[in-house]
Design an enzyme around this catalytic site. Sequence first.
Site, PDB file in Angstrom:
ATOM      1  N   CYS A  87       0.826  -1.201   0.000  1.00 25.15           N
ATOM      2  CA  CYS A  87       0.000   0.000   0.000  1.00 25.15           C
ATOM      3  C   CYS A  87       0.865   1.258   0.000  1.00 25.15           C
ATOM      4  O   CYS A  87       2.040   1.227   0.370  1.00 25.15           O
ATOM      5  CB  CYS A  87      -0.928  -0.002   1.217  1.00 25.15           C
ATOM      6  SG  CYS A  87      -2.327   1.145   1.037  1.00 25.15           S
TER       7      CYS A  87
ATOM      8  N   ASP B  38      -5.524  -3.369  11.896  1.00 28.53           N
ATOM      9  CA  ASP B  38      -4.350  -2.504  12.026  1.00 28.53           C
ATOM     10  C   ASP B  38      -4.276  -2.019  13.464  1.00 28.53           C
ATOM     11  O   ASP B  38      -5.252  -2.099  14.216  1.00 28.53           O
ATOM     12  CB  ASP B  38      -4.511  -1.316  11.072  1.00 28.53           C
ATOM     13  CG  ASP B  38      -3.205  -0.598  10.771  1.00 28.53           C
ATOM     14  OD1 ASP B  38      -2.174  -0.939  11.372  1.00 28.53           O
ATOM     15  OD2 ASP B  38      -3.232   0.317   9.914  1.00 28.53           O
TER      16      ASP B  38
END
Length: 215
Positions: free
Chosen positions: A7, A134
Site C-alpha cells: 500500500c 491494524d
Amino acid sequence: MTMVKICGLTEEEGLDAAIESGADMIGFVFYPKSPRYVTPERAAELLDGLPPDIFDDLRIVGLFVDPTDADLEQVFRILRPDIIQFHGSETPERIEAIRLDFAVEAIKAIGVSSAEDLKAAEAYLSVADYLLFDAKPPKDADRPGGHGVAFDWTLMQQWTHDIPWLLAGGLTPETVDDAIRLSGAPGVDVSSGVESAPGVKDPERIAAFFKAVDG
C-alpha cells in the site's frame, strides 16, 4: 498461500518491485493528509504503463478516509479501483451504499488494541469483502492508521469468522514471519515497513518482505 498487499505506492520503482515480487493487491492513498497521498492522475499515470494482462491477477485498491461521493467520483472519473479501502469511521450502512453505487468491493480497516475491537468488527461482516486489522493510531495522530506500530498479534487468534482478512501495522521484512505465525493471518498489508523514506518504497525491502512471507 498468504495474500500480500503493498500500500501507499507513489513511484514507478516501488510499483514495479511490488508487481515483480507477486503482490496480490497494490494500494494508492487518496487521503491528502497522508505522506503517501497521490492524485488520481498520478495513480493513473503509474498504471498506464503496465501490460494489460497484469490486471488479470492484480487488484487495484484505492484508500479513502470517510469519503464523500464527490471524493469518490473525482477518482472514478480517472481510474477505477477494484476495491475501496475504508480507513475512517464509515458505518456499515455507508459502506454498503458505496459498494452498490460504485459497484466495487470493500476493505474495512479496523483499529485494534483489545479483544473488544474484534467484537466491534463483526458489524462489518455483511458489508465488507475483506477486513484489515491494524493498530490504532497514537492519540496525537492527525490521520488514521497504525503509523507503522504493531498491536498484539496474538489477539487475532480469537477471530474465527470466515471473511478474508489482512494484518497490518508494524510489518517489516524482519517481523512479518512472526506476525503471520502469531496471528494466523491469511493476508498481510505493508506500507512504511518497506520504505526508505515516507512514501518512497525500497525495492530491496519489498523483495525481502515477500521472501519472509514465503518463508
